[in-house]
Write a protein that holds these residues in place. Structure first.
Motif, PDB file in Angstrom:
ATOM      1  N   GLY A  30      70.026  -1.179  32.255  1.00  0.00           N
ATOM      2  CA  GLY A  30      70.601  -2.407  33.193  1.00  0.00           C
ATOM      3  C   GLY A  30      68.792  -2.786  33.630  1.00  0.00           C
ATOM      4  N   LEU A  31      67.989  -3.068  32.626  1.00  0.00           N
ATOM      5  CA  LEU A  31      67.189  -4.493  32.239  1.00  0.00           C
ATOM      6  C   LEU A  31      67.239  -5.153  31.600  1.00  0.00           C
ATOM      7  CD1 LEU A  31      65.346  -1.072  33.017  1.00  0.00           C
ATOM      8  CD2 LEU A  31      65.180  -2.528  34.190  1.00  0.00           C
ATOM      9  N   THR A  32      66.243  -6.226  31.984  1.00  0.00           N
ATOM     10  CA  THR A  32      65.583  -6.952  30.836  1.00  0.00           C
ATOM     11  C   THR A  32      64.782  -6.917  30.468  1.00  0.00           C
ATOM     12  OG1 THR A  32      64.292  -8.366  32.382  1.00  0.00           O
ATOM     13  CG2 THR A  32      66.292  -8.895  32.023  1.00  0.00           C
ATOM     14  N   PHE A  33      64.337  -7.658  28.925  1.00  0.00           N
ATOM     15  CA  PHE A  33      63.458  -7.352  27.936  1.00  0.00           C
ATOM     16  C   PHE A  33      61.706  -6.920  28.561  1.00  0.00           C
ATOM     17  CE2 PHE A  33      60.416  -9.091  24.317  1.00  0.00           C
ATOM     18  CZ  PHE A  33      59.913  -7.657  24.015  1.00  0.00           C
ATOM     19  N   ALA A  34      61.656  -8.171  29.896  1.00  0.00           N
ATOM     20  CA  ALA A  34      59.981  -8.423  30.965  1.00  0.00           C
ATOM     21  C   ALA A  34      60.743  -7.507  31.494  1.00  0.00           C
ATOM     22  CB  ALA A  34      60.483  -9.974  31.287  1.00  0.00           C
ATOM     23  N   GLN A  35      61.588  -7.049  32.143  1.00  0.00           N
ATOM     24  CA  GLN A  35      61.074  -5.832  33.131  1.00  0.00           C
ATOM     25  C   GLN A  35      61.604  -4.529  32.525  1.00  0.00           C
ATOM     26  OE1 GLN A  35      65.217  -6.062  35.277  1.00  0.00           O
ATOM     27  NE2 GLN A  35      64.785  -8.202  35.813  1.00  0.00           N
ATOM     28  N   SER A  36      61.543  -4.160  31.408  1.00  0.00           N
ATOM     29  CA  SER A  36      61.492  -3.295  30.370  1.00  0.00           C
ATOM     30  C   SER A  36      60.386  -2.642  30.278  1.00  0.00           C
ATOM     31  CB  SER A  36      62.609  -2.789  28.943  1.00  0.00           C
ATOM     32  OG  SER A  36      63.954  -3.250  29.679  1.00  0.00           O
ATOM     33  N   GLY A  37      59.603  -3.850  29.941  1.00  0.00           N
ATOM     34  CA  GLY A  37      58.467  -4.107  29.533  1.00  0.00           C
ATOM     35  C   GLY A  37      57.108  -3.299  30.354  1.00  0.00           C
ATOM     36  N   MET A  38      57.495  -4.354  31.544  1.00  0.00           N
ATOM     37  CA  MET A  38      56.509  -4.072  32.921  1.00  0.00           C
ATOM     38  C   MET A  38      57.091  -2.223  33.260  1.00  0.00           C
ATOM     39  SD  MET A  38      56.140  -6.442  36.060  1.00  0.00           S
ATOM     40  CE  MET A  38      55.398  -8.022  34.740  1.00  0.00           C
ATOM     41  N   ASN A  44      54.110   4.860  31.905  1.00  0.00           N
ATOM     42  CA  ASN A  44      52.261   5.194  31.496  1.00  0.00           C
ATOM     43  C   ASN A  44      51.056   4.930  31.773  1.00  0.00           C
ATOM     44  OD1 ASN A  44      54.206   5.576  29.324  1.00  0.00           O
ATOM     45  ND2 ASN A  44      54.055   3.302  28.434  1.00  0.00           N
ATOM     46  N   GLU A  45      51.052   4.714  32.475  1.00  0.00           N
ATOM     47  CA  GLU A  45      49.596   4.188  34.028  1.00  0.00           C
ATOM     48  C   GLU A  45      49.867   5.603  34.752  1.00  0.00           C
ATOM     49  OE1 GLU A  45      47.123   2.291  33.738  1.00  0.00           O
ATOM     50  OE2 GLU A  45      48.077   1.856  32.158  1.00  0.00           O
ATOM     51  N   LYS A  46      48.403   6.312  33.985  1.00  0.00           N
ATOM     52  CA  LYS A  46      48.684   8.203  34.502  1.00  0.00           C
ATOM     53  C   LYS A  46      48.126   7.821  36.068  1.00  0.00           C
ATOM     54  CE  LYS A  46      49.436  10.289  30.863  1.00  0.00           C
ATOM     55  NZ  LYS A  46      50.724   9.904  30.078  1.00  0.00           N
ATOM     56  N   ASN A  47      47.721   7.353  35.662  1.00  0.00           N
ATOM     57  CA  ASN A  47      46.505   6.693  37.363  1.00  0.00           C
ATOM     58  C   ASN A  47      46.697   6.549  38.322  1.00  0.00           C
ATOM     59  OD1 ASN A  47      44.303   8.727  36.158  1.00  0.00           O
ATOM     60  ND2 ASN A  47      43.294   7.497  35.736  1.00  0.00           N
ATOM     61  N   GLY A  48      48.565   5.485  37.692  1.00  0.00           N
ATOM     62  CA  GLY A  48      49.117   4.643  38.855  1.00  0.00           C
ATOM     63  C   GLY A  48      48.688   3.272  38.450  1.00  0.00           C
ATOM     64  N   THR A  49      48.995   2.842  39.231  1.00  0.00           N
ATOM     65  CA  THR A  49      49.241   0.811  38.690  1.00  0.00           C
ATOM     66  C   THR A  49      49.103   0.124  39.927  1.00  0.00           C
ATOM     67  OG1 THR A  49      48.677  -1.468  37.256  1.00  0.00           O
ATOM     68  CG2 THR A  49      51.236  -0.410  37.464  1.00  0.00           C
ATOM     69  N   ASP A  50      49.165  -1.374  39.610  1.00  0.00           N
ATOM     70  CA  ASP A  50      48.739  -2.269  40.755  1.00  0.00           C
ATOM     71  C   ASP A  50      48.870  -3.718  40.231  1.00  0.00           C
ATOM     72  OD1 ASP A  50      46.521  -3.579  41.453  1.00  0.00           O
ATOM     73  OD2 ASP A  50      45.272  -2.287  42.538  1.00  0.00           O
ATOM     74  N   ASP A  53      47.026  -5.378  38.123  1.00  0.00           N
ATOM     75  CA  ASP A  53      46.279  -4.983  36.904  1.00  0.00           C
ATOM     76  C   ASP A  53      48.109  -5.661  35.826  1.00  0.00           C
ATOM     77  OD1 ASP A  53      44.551  -2.974  38.054  1.00  0.00           O
ATOM     78  OD2 ASP A  53      46.176  -1.041  38.468  1.00  0.00           O
ATOM     79  N   LEU A  54      49.346  -5.416  36.548  1.00  0.00           N
ATOM     80  CA  LEU A  54      49.915  -6.123  36.206  1.00  0.00           C
ATOM     81  C   LEU A  54      49.382  -7.543  35.254  1.00  0.00           C
ATOM     82  CD1 LEU A  54      53.065  -4.430  37.370  1.00  0.00           C
ATOM     83  CD2 LEU A  54      52.675  -3.934  35.387  1.00  0.00           C
ATOM     84  N   ASN A  55      49.428  -8.820  36.645  1.00  0.00           N
ATOM     85  CA  ASN A  55      48.710 -10.006  36.598  1.00  0.00           C
ATOM     86  C   ASN A  55      47.538 -10.201  34.542  1.00  0.00           C
ATOM     87  OD1 ASN A  55      50.247 -10.473  38.257  1.00  0.00           O
ATOM     88  ND2 ASN A  55      48.440 -11.119  40.410  1.00  0.00           N
ATOM     89  N   LYS A  56      46.896  -8.840  35.154  1.00  0.00           N
ATOM     90  CA  LYS A  56      45.870  -8.739  34.414  1.00  0.00           C
ATOM     91  C   LYS A  56      46.854  -8.535  32.543  1.00  0.00           C
ATOM     92  CE  LYS A  56      42.479  -8.319  37.160  1.00  0.00           C
ATOM     93  NZ  LYS A  56      41.033  -7.028  37.230  1.00  0.00           N
ATOM     94  N   GLU A  57      47.059  -7.325  32.643  1.00  0.00           N
ATOM     95  CA  GLU A  57      47.733  -6.499  31.803  1.00  0.00           C
ATOM     96  C   GLU A  57      48.992  -8.230  30.508  1.00  0.00           C
ATOM     97  OE1 GLU A  57      48.557  -3.857  28.192  1.00  0.00           O
ATOM     98  OE2 GLU A  57      47.049  -4.265  29.937  1.00  0.00           O
ATOM     99  N   PHE A  58      49.531  -8.826  31.597  1.00  0.00           N
ATOM    100  CA  PHE A  58      50.770  -9.489  30.811  1.00  0.00           C
ATOM    101  C   PHE A  58      50.354 -10.845  31.168  1.00  0.00           C
ATOM    102  CE2 PHE A  58      52.502  -5.596  31.897  1.00  0.00           C
ATOM    103  CZ  PHE A  58      53.729  -5.338  30.747  1.00  0.00           C
ATOM    104  N   SER A  59      49.411 -11.738  31.509  1.00  0.00           N
ATOM    105  CA  SER A  59      48.613 -12.229  31.237  1.00  0.00           C
ATOM    106  C   SER A  59      49.783 -13.336  31.650  1.00  0.00           C
ATOM    107  CB  SER A  59      48.537 -12.810  29.847  1.00  0.00           C
ATOM    108  OG  SER A  59      47.568 -11.992  29.507  1.00  0.00           O
ATOM    109  N   ILE A  92      52.218   0.434  42.417  1.00  0.00           N
ATOM    110  CA  ILE A  92      53.638   0.440  41.941  1.00  0.00           C
ATOM    111  C   ILE A  92      53.947   1.619  41.816  1.00  0.00           C
ATOM    112  CG2 ILE A  92      55.355  -0.174  40.460  1.00  0.00           C
ATOM    113  CD1 ILE A  92      53.279  -2.971  40.272  1.00  0.00           C
ATOM    114  N   ILE A  93      55.397   2.585  42.350  1.00  0.00           N
ATOM    115  CA  ILE A  93      55.183   3.960  42.280  1.00  0.00           C
ATOM    116  C   ILE A  93      56.768   4.353  41.295  1.00  0.00           C
ATOM    117  CG2 ILE A  93      55.917   5.745  43.449  1.00  0.00           C
ATOM    118  CD1 ILE A  93      53.062   4.586  43.926  1.00  0.00           C
TER     119      ILE A  93
END
Length: 151
Positions: A30-38, A44-50, A53-59, A92-93
């Motif tokens: 039920g996902l797209t490639f972009a949704q799956s990657g994100m 995989n982020e042990k300490n969580g993310t926001d 972080d996603l803006n930086k990671e995915f450019s 993001i949880i």
């Protein structure tokens, strides 16, 4: 056409086909490639993310991150909480639904990697990665210069 143009065209064609292929492979979740990657990044982020972080990671732009997160949220893969110090940022949880699909998504990504890179030696893969990093670096630098001169 020049060799450089042919390389750029090939890269564009690879990106388009890879997006379509990965969309087809992740559709069963039920996902797209972009949704799956994100989603995998979030999982995989042990300490969580926001969102920052996603803006930086995915450019990608804030609006694109926001759009993907809204879809993940509406599909029940994540919940969003206000950030403790900045209301504009969202924590993001991942939900249990996200954890249930994690291994399947990883398996699909690994299968595609195996398919696409079969027959390549470790040396060839390292060279390819180095070439791509250089092209990406050049593209970022020149895009930034172009934007600055156009303003």
């Amino acid at each position: 056409m020049s060799l450089e143009y042919e390389i750029l065209k090939s890269n564009k064609d690879i990106c388009i086909l890879l997006d379509r292929y990965m969309d087809a492979r992740t559709e069963k979740f039920g996902l797209t490639f972009a949704q799956s990657g994100m989603l995998l990044y979030v999982l995989n982020e042990k300490n969580g993310t926001d969102t920052a972080d996603l803006n930086k990671e995915f450019s990608i732009s804030k609006s694109t991150v926001s759009s993907i997160l809204k879809k993940l949220c509406s599909k029940g893969f994540i919940t969003l909480e206000s950030h403790k110090t900045d209301n504009r940022r969202k924590r993001i949880i991942p939900t249990q639904k996200a954890f249930r699909v994690k291994n399947g998504l990883i398996r699909e990504f690994e299968l595609v990697q195996d398919e696409l890179f079969s027959g390549f030696s470790e040396k060839e893969l390292n060279s390819l990665q180095e070439f791509q990093k250089n092209i990406l670096c050049n593209a970022k630098q020149n895009f930034k210069k172009y934007i600055e001169t156009e303003e």
